[in-house]
Motif scaffolding. Structure first.
Motif, PDB file in Angstrom:
ATOM      1  N   THR A  62      -1.430 -35.526  36.051  1.00 33.72           N
ATOM      2  CA  THR A  62      -2.647 -35.230  36.349  1.00 33.72           C
ATOM      3  C   THR A  62      -2.643 -33.998  37.470  1.00 33.72           C
ATOM      4  OG1 THR A  62      -2.615 -37.104  38.029  1.00 33.72           O
ATOM      5  CG2 THR A  62      -3.876 -37.545  35.806  1.00 33.72           C
ATOM      6  N   THR A  63      -1.648 -33.885  38.268  1.00 34.48           N
ATOM      7  CA  THR A  63      -1.712 -32.809  39.087  1.00 34.48           C
ATOM      8  C   THR A  63      -1.016 -31.552  38.797  1.00 34.48           C
ATOM      9  OG1 THR A  63       0.461 -33.545  40.429  1.00 34.48           O
ATOM     10  CG2 THR A  63      -1.766 -34.572  41.070  1.00 34.48           C
ATOM     11  N   PRO A  64      -1.129 -30.372  39.498  1.00 32.69           N
ATOM     12  CA  PRO A  64      -0.440 -29.457  38.913  1.00 32.69           C
ATOM     13  C   PRO A  64       1.083 -29.346  39.064  1.00 32.69           C
ATOM     14  CG  PRO A  64      -2.155 -28.592  40.134  1.00 32.69           C
ATOM     15  CD  PRO A  64      -2.187 -30.046  40.152  1.00 32.69           C
ATOM     16  N   LYS A  65       1.628 -30.071  40.010  1.00 29.03           N
ATOM     17  CA  LYS A  65       3.164 -30.227  40.245  1.00 29.03           C
ATOM     18  C   LYS A  65       3.457 -31.199  38.916  1.00 29.03           C
ATOM     19  CE  LYS A  65       6.334 -32.340  43.356  1.00 29.03           C
ATOM     20  NZ  LYS A  65       6.613 -32.923  44.685  1.00 29.03           N
ATOM     21  N   GLY A  66       2.645 -32.333  38.614  1.00 35.54           N
ATOM     22  CA  GLY A  66       2.972 -33.372  37.662  1.00 35.54           C
ATOM     23  C   GLY A  66       3.203 -32.580  36.364  1.00 35.54           C
ATOM     24  N   THR A  67       2.159 -31.763  36.133  1.00 39.07           N
ATOM     25  CA  THR A  67       2.109 -30.949  34.833  1.00 39.07           C
ATOM     26  C   THR A  67       3.376 -30.286  34.729  1.00 39.07           C
ATOM     27  OG1 THR A  67      -0.197 -31.039  34.931  1.00 39.07           O
ATOM     28  CG2 THR A  67       0.812 -29.403  33.406  1.00 39.07           C
ATOM     29  N   ARG A  68       3.770 -29.508  35.812  1.00 37.16           N
ATOM     30  CA  ARG A  68       4.847 -28.641  35.666  1.00 37.16           C
ATOM     31  C   ARG A  68       6.008 -29.379  35.407  1.00 37.16           C
ATOM     32  NH1 ARG A  68       2.155 -26.084  40.266  1.00 37.16           N
ATOM     33  NH2 ARG A  68       3.713 -27.208  41.477  1.00 37.16           N
ATOM     34  N   ARG A  69       6.169 -30.445  36.253  1.00 33.33           N
ATOM     35  CA  ARG A  69       7.486 -31.238  36.091  1.00 33.33           C
ATOM     36  C   ARG A  69       7.538 -31.812  34.647  1.00 33.33           C
ATOM     37  NH1 ARG A  69       9.225 -35.271  40.910  1.00 33.33           N
ATOM     38  NH2 ARG A  69      10.051 -33.648  42.286  1.00 33.33           N
ATOM     39  N   ARG A  70       6.333 -32.325  33.983  1.00 32.39           N
ATOM     40  CA  ARG A  70       6.472 -32.960  32.627  1.00 32.39           C
ATOM     41  C   ARG A  70       6.769 -31.904  31.605  1.00 32.39           C
ATOM     42  NH1 ARG A  70       3.393 -34.170  28.041  1.00 32.39           N
ATOM     43  NH2 ARG A  70       3.504 -36.257  27.551  1.00 32.39           N
ATOM     44  N   ALA A  71       6.568 -30.435  31.850  1.00 31.17           N
ATOM     45  CA  ALA A  71       6.769 -29.441  30.843  1.00 31.17           C
ATOM     46  C   ALA A  71       8.186 -29.389  31.154  1.00 31.17           C
ATOM     47  CB  ALA A  71       5.988 -28.124  31.391  1.00 31.17           C
ATOM     48  N   ARG A  72       8.726 -29.386  32.384  1.00 29.93           N
ATOM     49  CA  ARG A  72      10.103 -28.773  32.521  1.00 29.93           C
ATOM     50  C   ARG A  72      11.051 -29.911  31.816  1.00 29.93           C
ATOM     51  NH1 ARG A  72      11.183 -28.390  38.807  1.00 29.93           N
ATOM     52  NH2 ARG A  72      13.202 -28.525  38.223  1.00 29.93           N
ATOM     53  N   LEU A  73      10.561 -31.242  31.840  1.00 32.32           N
ATOM     54  CA  LEU A  73      11.373 -32.165  31.022  1.00 32.32           C
ATOM     55  C   LEU A  73      11.389 -32.044  29.591  1.00 32.32           C
ATOM     56  CD1 LEU A  73      10.193 -35.329  33.166  1.00 32.32           C
ATOM     57  CD2 LEU A  73      12.482 -34.325  33.153  1.00 32.32           C
ATOM     58  N   ILE A  74      10.121 -31.807  29.055  1.00 33.51           N
ATOM     59  CA  ILE A  74      10.014 -31.300  27.588  1.00 33.51           C
ATOM     60  C   ILE A  74      10.818 -30.387  27.416  1.00 33.51           C
ATOM     61  CG2 ILE A  74       8.335 -30.825  25.761  1.00 33.51           C
ATOM     62  CD1 ILE A  74       6.098 -32.483  27.340  1.00 33.51           C
ATOM     63  N   ALA A  75      10.760 -29.267  27.949  1.00 28.99           N
ATOM     64  CA  ALA A  75      11.758 -27.939  27.627  1.00 28.99           C
ATOM     65  C   ALA A  75      13.189 -28.428  27.697  1.00 28.99           C
ATOM     66  CB  ALA A  75      11.194 -26.830  28.646  1.00 28.99           C
ATOM     67  N   ALA A  76      13.482 -29.046  28.634  1.00 22.98           N
ATOM     68  CA  ALA A  76      14.857 -29.481  28.927  1.00 22.98           C
ATOM     69  C   ALA A  76      15.456 -30.613  27.587  1.00 22.98           C
ATOM     70  CB  ALA A  76      15.057 -30.229  30.012  1.00 22.98           C
ATOM     71  N   ALA A  77      14.302 -31.376  27.155  1.00 19.23           N
ATOM     72  CA  ALA A  77      14.706 -31.980  25.932  1.00 19.23           C
ATOM     73  C   ALA A  77      14.822 -31.162  24.611  1.00 19.23           C
ATOM     74  CB  ALA A  77      13.650 -33.261  25.887  1.00 19.23           C
ATOM     75  N   GLY A  78      13.995 -30.218  24.655  1.00 22.43           N
ATOM     76  CA  GLY A  78      13.900 -29.396  23.695  1.00 22.43           C
ATOM     77  C   GLY A  78      15.205 -28.595  23.486  1.00 22.43           C
ATOM     78  N   GLU A  79      15.736 -28.136  24.463  1.00 23.00           N
ATOM     79  CA  GLU A  79      17.026 -27.451  24.591  1.00 23.00           C
ATOM     80  C   GLU A  79      18.158 -28.353  24.341  1.00 23.00           C
ATOM     81  OE1 GLU A  79      17.358 -26.088  28.711  1.00 23.00           O
ATOM     82  OE2 GLU A  79      15.866 -24.668  28.364  1.00 23.00           O
ATOM     83  N   LEU A  80      18.113 -29.598  24.803  1.00 19.23           N
ATOM     84  CA  LEU A  80      19.220 -30.450  24.210  1.00 19.23           C
ATOM     85  C   LEU A  80      19.353 -30.751  22.813  1.00 19.23           C
ATOM     86  CD1 LEU A  80      19.087 -32.812  27.573  1.00 19.23           C
ATOM     87  CD2 LEU A  80      21.109 -31.451  26.845  1.00 19.23           C
ATOM     88  N   LEU A  81      18.107 -31.097  22.411  1.00 18.18           N
ATOM     89  CA  LEU A  81      17.852 -31.118  21.038  1.00 18.18           C
ATOM     90  C   LEU A  81      18.341 -30.225  20.152  1.00 18.18           C
ATOM     91  CD1 LEU A  81      16.368 -33.382  19.239  1.00 18.18           C
ATOM     92  CD2 LEU A  81      14.432 -31.978  19.349  1.00 18.18           C
ATOM     93  N   LEU A  82      18.193 -28.725  20.438  1.00 20.32           N
ATOM     94  CA  LEU A  82      18.678 -27.677  19.760  1.00 20.32           C
ATOM     95  C   LEU A  82      20.286 -27.564  19.956  1.00 20.32           C
ATOM     96  CD1 LEU A  82      16.390 -24.879  20.881  1.00 20.32           C
ATOM     97  CD2 LEU A  82      16.431 -25.702  18.395  1.00 20.32           C
ATOM     98  N   GLU A  83      20.649 -27.975  21.113  1.00 20.48           N
ATOM     99  CA  GLU A  83      22.463 -27.781  21.159  1.00 20.48           C
ATOM    100  C   GLU A  83      23.018 -28.991  20.441  1.00 20.48           C
ATOM    101  OE1 GLU A  83      22.695 -27.762  25.688  1.00 20.48           O
ATOM    102  OE2 GLU A  83      21.619 -25.885  25.573  1.00 20.48           O
ATOM    103  N   GLY A  84      22.600 -30.022  20.730  1.00 25.20           N
ATOM    104  CA  GLY A  84      23.185 -31.095  20.173  1.00 25.20           C
ATOM    105  C   GLY A  84      22.553 -32.493  19.218  1.00 25.20           C
ATOM    106  N   GLY A  85      21.563 -32.112  18.706  1.00 27.28           N
ATOM    107  CA  GLY A  85      20.773 -33.026  18.107  1.00 27.28           C
ATOM    108  C   GLY A  85      20.264 -34.050  18.621  1.00 27.28           C
TER     109      GLY A  85
END
Length: 199
Positions: free
Chosen positions: A5-28
């Motif tokens: 609900t906070t800008p910091k929380g939104t940024r952190r959540r987005a970073r986690l999603i992007a990181a998970a997306g990268e891992l998904l591409l790299e290793g399934g």
């Protein structure tokens, strides 16, 4: 899980999603684990359970993230395609370049089809994939319309089936030029499935 609900929380959540997306591409899908995602995002391990109720939640968000990236790259290539009437061979070439693309990594293509298969095991992915496939249908319409070709929905559906089958088979066979094999396959069916549109 708590909402970001906070800008910091939104940024952190987005970073986690992007990181998970990268891992998904790299290793399934097996590569997407709480610790691996937190390490990639350079955030505390607890943040993955703070912002996501389960690993499945995170996987669904990662698939949606990668679908958006896939869509954006495809849409950019389609929008850049010049409008002109095309013969069968050049229409097949345009479709192969837009939907496979010479610069598209094998990892991204693999991820595209892995998500479709996983959808059968993770029902929450169903709507994500439905939306993505609908967006791809719309872009097929754009490419065919720009090329002076029929945009019949049944023809588009069958063209997509041909593309999917060729790419999956080529990935399995470790074929190098995925664009070329897709173009060759489309050449065989393009005049039947997307004939020249009436003037």
């Amino acid at each position: 899980m708590r909402a970001a609900t906070t800008p910091k929380g939104t940024r952190r959540r987005a970073r986690l999603i992007a990181a998970a997306g990268e891992l998904l591409l790299e290793g399934g899908f097996d590569a997407v684990r709480h610790r691996a995602v937190a390490d990639r995002a350079q955030l505390p391990l607890a943040s993955t359970t703070y912002y996501f109720a389960s690993l499945e939640d995170l996987v669904v968000e990662a698939v949606a993230f990668n679908c958006r990236g896939d869509h954006d790259a495809i849409a950019e290539r389609a929008h850049a395609l010049p409008r002109r009437r095309r013969g069968g061979e050049t229409t097949a070439e345009a479709l192969a370049e837009v939907f496979v693309g010479e610069r598209t990594t094998r990892e991204r293509l693999t991820c595209r089809y892995e998500a479709i298969v996983l959808c059968a095991r993770v029902p929450r992915l169903h709507q994500v994939l439905v939306d993505h496939r609908n967006s791809l249908r719309n872009i097929h319409f754009e490419v065919l319309e720009k090329s002076g070709r029929s945009t019949d929905p049944t023809g588009i559906e069958q063209l997509m089936a041909v593309e999917d089958g060729v790419v999956i088979g080529a990935l399995a066979d470790s074929v190098d030029d995925l664009v070329k094999v897709t173009q060759v396959a489309l050449c065989e069916v393009i005049d039947q499935l997307a004939p020249v549109a009436s003037a």
